[in-house]
Design a protein around this motif. Structure first.
Motif, PDB file in Angstrom:
ATOM      1  N   ARG A  24       9.588  -0.033   3.603  1.00 45.60           N
ATOM      2  CA  ARG A  24       8.902   0.445   2.399  1.00 45.60           C
ATOM      3  C   ARG A  24       7.679  -0.395   2.080  1.00 45.60           C
ATOM      4  N   ARG A  25       7.718  -1.692   2.347  1.00 41.99           N
ATOM      5  CA  ARG A  25       6.557  -2.549   2.142  1.00 41.99           C
ATOM      6  C   ARG A  25       5.420  -2.098   3.036  1.00 41.99           C
ATOM      7  N   SER A  26       5.725  -1.831   4.328  1.00 38.66           N
ATOM      8  CA  SER A  26       4.702  -1.369   5.270  1.00 38.66           C
ATOM      9  C   SER A  26       4.110  -0.036   4.805  1.00 38.66           C
ATOM     10  N   GLY A  27       4.976   0.881   4.355  1.00 36.71           N
ATOM     11  CA  GLY A  27       4.509   2.174   3.862  1.00 36.71           C
ATOM     12  C   GLY A  27       3.631   2.023   2.614  1.00 36.71           C
ATOM     13  N   LEU A  28       4.017   1.131   1.732  1.00 38.95           N
ATOM     14  CA  LEU A  28       3.257   0.904   0.498  1.00 38.95           C
ATOM     15  C   LEU A  28       1.885   0.296   0.797  1.00 38.95           C
ATOM     16  N   LEU A  29       1.849  -0.673   1.726  1.00 36.29           N
ATOM     17  CA  LEU A  29       0.569  -1.281   2.124  1.00 36.29           C
ATOM     18  C   LEU A  29      -0.336  -0.237   2.784  1.00 36.29           C
TER      19      LEU A  29
END
Length: 193
Positions: A24-29
């Motif tokens: 989710r962090r990668s998707g948010l970035l």
């Protein structure tokens, strides 16, 4: 494979929680980057993991973006204070106007003859004076209206018939000698002609 609806609560399994965080962090970035490129928006994203590790993204200097954010937040805070002060003044004005309306309502009822039982002698005399003054003002206004109307009619008659004009002047002189004032009690002494 169909995605199921994820229940929004803390993931208890540590490994699953770490995997979800990473994805989710990668998707948010990625979404933050896309937003900055597609919409030409100034974007800053700060993420801290549960272990305190920092992840960030900014399409310009993150410090400049934070300074801009603080300035804007301060302006909005000042704006909110001004709105609240204005709202408070309006509330006070509403209370003041409500009291004035209530007093005018009581005064109106008293002038029309209602609610006089609770009035003192002084209040009754004040109401009487107010009524007499109002009556005097109404008479003066009506008299001005009649004088104006009379002047207009006289002017119109003079244009139509000079003989009628002379007759009206004689009649006007006779009418002006008549007393038209109202009195209560003994009549006033007559003025010499």
């Amino acid at each position: 494979m169909v995605r199921g609806k994820t229940e929004m609560k803390r993931i208890e399994n540590t490994t699953s929680r770490q995997v979800t965080f990473s994805k989710r962090r990668s998707g948010l970035l990625k979404k933050a980057f896309e937003l900055s490129v597609l919409c030409d928006a100034e974007v800053a994203l700060i993420i801290f993991s549960n272990k305190g590790r920092l992840y960030e993204f900014s399409n310009s200097s993150i410090n400049k973006t934070l300074e801009r954010y603080h300035r804007k937040a301060k302006e909005l805070g000042i704006g909110k204070i001004a709105v609240q002060e204005n709202l408070q003044k309006l509330k006070e004005e509403v209370v003041s106007m409500s009291k004035k309306i209530e007093l005018l309502d009581v005064s109106k009822r008293q002038l029309l003859g209602g609610c006089l039982d609770s009035c003192s002698i002084d209040e009754l005399q004040q109401i009487e004076e107010t009524l007499e003054q109002s009556l005097s003002n109404i008479r003066a206004r009506k008299e001005r209206i009649l004088v104006d109307e009379n002047a207009k009619l006289r002017e119109k008659c003079e244009k139509q018939s000079p003989v009628l004009s002379i007759t009206l002047q004689v009649a006007q002189k006779e009418v002006s000698d008549v007393e038209t004032e109202l009195f209560i009690g003994r009549p006033p002494e007559r003025r010499p002609s």
